[in-house]
Design an enzyme around this catalytic site. Structure first.
Site, PDB file in Angstrom:
ATOM      1  N   ASP A 140       0.847  -1.189   0.000  1.00  0.00           N
ATOM      2  CA  ASP A 140       0.000   0.000   0.000  1.00  0.00           C
ATOM      3  C   ASP A 140       0.884   1.241   0.000  1.00  0.00           C
ATOM      4  O   ASP A 140       1.972   1.224  -0.555  1.00  0.00           O
ATOM      5  CB  ASP A 140      -0.931  -0.045   1.233  1.00  0.00           C
ATOM      6  N   HIS A 215      -3.751   6.037   3.401  1.00  0.00           N
ATOM      7  CA  HIS A 215      -4.431   4.827   2.925  1.00  0.00           C
ATOM      8  C   HIS A 215      -3.804   3.556   3.503  1.00  0.00           C
ATOM      9  O   HIS A 215      -4.502   2.652   3.992  1.00  0.00           O
ATOM     10  CB  HIS A 215      -4.376   4.820   1.393  1.00  0.00           C
ATOM     11  N   SER A 543     -11.127  -0.839  -1.016  1.00  0.00           N
ATOM     12  CA  SER A 543      -9.850  -0.763  -0.290  1.00  0.00           C
ATOM     13  C   SER A 543     -10.044  -1.054   1.191  1.00  0.00           C
ATOM     14  O   SER A 543      -9.143  -1.545   1.855  1.00  0.00           O
ATOM     15  CB  SER A 543      -9.254   0.644  -0.400  1.00  0.00           C
TER      16      SER A 543
END
Length: 763
Positions: A140, A215, A543
């Protein structure tokens, strides 16, 4: 190409230096790993010795791949790439691909919030202890190591088999890793090459595992974050935040940068994670769909699966369009998104006394209690209805609430545009593209998001009332919302275009308004002008659902260390539920209609039942090879995925749907009869007896033989055959239908969804 026209690899590369003045880009070169001359000690030596002779610069070779992929990534121009393709040792030369990120109450909603007691025969204490040996690798945007979600209090020593490490960087000390966050690496050479430079040059972005985006911290803490009391986003969703497997270890692999995630970097991260010793790989990112031999994630995931690593990927956020899936390989768990039973209501009170409900995570002082003027699509700019940057004229919006249509630019950016033009509030109104789906955002000004039906009423009010006004107010956090879960409209849908006989997505998990850890280098909206800092953020996307399933796989791995990735996947799929908390079939947020397996796969995961599924559909590496051989790929393409020189395709399925998959996708095409066999393995009690129950559409007859399976022993395998017969004469063009096969006894229900498609008229 004729044999005489092909060159030896070494001879070929000697021809290339004269071509090096042309524009370069990153190519991923797939090699016949087994044709390395014995004069080279390693594959790296073989690649680099020749590539360094290509040009005067020494930065051609970016990565050597040995595990997830066989080959290398190099900076080449188009003519060099074309010459490489003519080598006997080269299986393929592909341009680097850009992948994109598929951007709390969850544990309780999933039935995980039990600190004591039995979990399907496993004590919570035993499961927690076993989880300490499970390592979740997350590819990520990196990690914010100071997050409390990575606190290692009470964790035992790191497993001795772990071969990973903590990389240091200008903003990342190796001491920031601990017994919880046991690894952190970064891979940026593909990103640098694509950014118009050499990977040797210094970048504006610090080359370290530190998460500057948020994220990666969000996904890794969702999968396996430690318990954090009093977590919230600026007062919203207050409670204890924790990952799905809070006692498992986390290893972060930063492969995504400001412009996205490049295939060359993702492959390097997967290559390293496999060697480091992760048990689960979580990738909340994806690209378009392509054949498996062209899909870098699918190729890397095949090696991971072969080594016993469970790979979980997000399905994509391109719903509700049909056939919009990413990451469809059958050895990958493809995860869609659903809602939680938690909401963040906000209200718009109009001058006509109508009060409409939407959602918001706005946390400022608010608008007060006095209605102000409401405007929509005002002025000369044709894109003012979308509130694109520069589209609003201050003289029309100053001091007013602005209605903005959803679409094109980011939802939170629209609020920033309104604020910059002097507006004091925003109503973000869905159009047909988003339907009734509501996603809450941490807006910079008082704002409420509403669905299309309400949006149309508000737009009509503004355009027809002589003095339209609005007042926006906020309702905080509401729990026990019914119905839930609902399939998120953005969640990508089947059918699977790469292999229509494999039903995808596999499952859905929580992916709307999820609270998890966050990077403190960026505000909750991610906008430059957002100076707020929060240790947690609420985000939506597949996600977010993907790491839920990654964490659950870690729990199943802890409970059943001898289970294969396919067995874990089967357990999660066959125990998933397809009814919401009002006991009605799952609904689709796009239009409020009933959902189907192309949207929710096998259903919404149910961890407690997955720990004890009764039976599993197991799949060996050889089974996957037989599946690949049934796809009419060349032998070289199959070998490129499997990475073995001796693959001959002597065993292959007559139909890709023969794979022992836990779900069914029946494509009749020009046939009226499709017959599949499946094999079930008993992971429940000895002496278990199961009977079959079948549902299907009226135009298809379904026959299962035998209708009763007896498992005398644990680990015993039993086969059954299912025959699907399409009726003559029905109009079957372009339609799809669904059904199910359930093997059941008083203790277990082992359920498989069925999708039916007619791709052409049947005689």
């Amino acid at each position: 190409m004729a044999a005489e026209a092909r060159f030896g690899f070494a001879a070929l590369l000697l021809l290339l230096p004269c071509l090096s003045a042309m524009a370069k880009q990153t190519y991923i070169v797939q090699m016949n790993h087994h044709s390395k001359p014995s004069s080279y000690a390693t594959h790296h030596d073989w690649y680099s010795a020749h590539l360094q002779s290509l040009s005067s610069t020494e930065d051609s070779l970016l990565y050597t791949y040995t595990t997830a992929y066989h080959g290398f990534a190099a900076s080449l121009d188009s003519e060099q790439a074309e010459l490489l393709r003519q080598s006997d040792s080269v299986l393929g030369v592909y341009e680097d691909t850009l992948y994109t990120l598929h951007t709390t109450r969850t544990p309780e909603f999933l039935g995980l919030e039990m600190e004591s007691g039995l979990w399907a025969g496993h004590s919570t204490q035993d499961l927690n202890q076993a989880s300490n040996d499970v390592i979740v690798g997350v590819l990520d945007t990196g990690v914010w190591p100071e997050s409390k979600s990575f606190d290692d209090a009470g964790m035992p020593e790191i497993p001795t088999r772990w071969r990973g490490q903590c990389e240091s960087g200008s903003d990342f000390a190796t001491s920031l890793c601990n017994k919880k966050l046991i690894g952190a690496r970064s891979f940026s050479k593909g990103f640098h090459m694509a950014s118009g430079g050499s990977f040797m040059r210094k970048s504006k972005e610090a080359e370290s595992p530190r998460d500057r985006d948020g994220h990666g911290t969000h996904t890794s803490s969702t999968a396996a974050g430690s318990h954090v009391a009093n977590a919230s986003l600026l007062g919203y969703a207050t409670g204890t935040a924790r990952g799905m497997a809070p006692h498992a270890r986390v290893a972060a692999y930063k492969v995504c940068w400001s412009t996205g995630c490049f295939g060359s970097d993702i492959l390097a991260g997967m290559d390293r994670a496999i060697v480091d010793g992760v048990d689960v790989l979580s990738l909340s990112l994806g690209g378009g769909s392509s054949p498996y031999y062209r899909d870098t994630i699918a190729i890397g995931a095949f090696t991971a699966m072969e080594r016993g690593i469970f790979v979980s990927c997000s399905a994509g956020n391109s719903g509700p369009s049909k056939a919009s899936l990413a990451n469809t390989a059958p050895w990958i768990m493809t995860v869609g998104a659903g809602t939680l039973d938690r909401d963040f209501p906000a209200y718009a009170l109009l001058g006509n006394k109508k009060r409409f409900t939407g959602v918001s995570l706005y946390s400022g002082t608010g608008m007060g209690n006095k209605p102000v003027q409401l405007v929509y699509n005002k002025g000369s700019n044709s894109s003012s209805n979308l509130c694109l940057p520069g589209s609003l004229e201050p003289e029309h919006v100053r001091g007013k609430v602005v209605v903005c249509d959803r679409g094109i630019n980011a939802r939170v950016e629209k609020g920033g545009v309104v604020r910059a033009a002097g507006g004091i509030g925003m109503i973000l109104a869905n159009t047909a593209a988003s339907g009734e789906e509501l996603v809450a955002d941490s807006h910079l000004l008082p704002a409420v998001a509403v669905g299309m039906r309400v949006g149309d009423l508000i737009r009509e009010y503004v355009q027809h009332d002589s003095n339209p006004t609005a007042l926006i107010s906020f309702g905080g956090t509401v729990l026990n919302v019914r119905p839930s879960p609902i399939v998120a409209a953005f969640s990508s849908r089947g059918p699977n275009l790469v292999t229509p006989q494999i039903l995808k997505p596999d499952v859905i998990g929580p992916g709307v308004n999820i609270l998890a850890g966050w990077s403190e280098s960026i505000g909750p909206t991610g906008l430059e002008e957002d100076t707020r800092k929060s240790q947690f953020n609420i985000m939506s996307g597949t996600s977010m659902s993907c790491p839920h399933i990654s964490g659950l796989a870690a729990l199943l791995k802890a409970a059943h260390p001898d289970w294969s990735p396919s067995a874990i996947k089967s357990a999660l799929m066959t125990t998933a539920y397809t009814q919401d908390n009002t006991k009605s079939p799952l609904k689709d947020a796009a239009d409020g209609s009933l959902s189907n397996p192309w949207a929710h796969g096998s259903g919404h995961v149910e961890p407690q039942k997955a720990l004890s599924p009764g039976l599993v559909y197991d799949i060996s590496t050889d089974d996957y090879v037989a599946f690949l051989c049934s796809l009419e790929y060349t032998l070289e393409h199959v070998q490129a995925i499997v990475k073995k020189p001796n693959v001959t395709c002597s065993r292959k399925y007559s139909d890709p749907g023969q794979l022992n998959y836990p779900s069914f996708s029946v494509v009749f095409g020009n046939k009226r009869v499709v017959r599949y066999s499946r094999e079930l393995t008993n992971v429940g009690a000895a002496g278990s007896i199961y009977r079959v129950a079948v549902t299907g559409p009226p135009m298809v007859r379904i026959a299962v033989k035998p209708t009763r399976l007896v498992f005398k022993n644990v680990g015993e395998k039993q086969k059954y055959t299912v025959t699907f017969v399409a009726n003559k004469g029905a109009d079957k063009t372009a339609r799809s239908e669904f059904g199910s096969i359930v093997w059941q006894n008083p203790q277990h229900q082992v359920k498989s969804p069925i999708a039916f498609a007619w791709t052409q008229l049947i005689d």
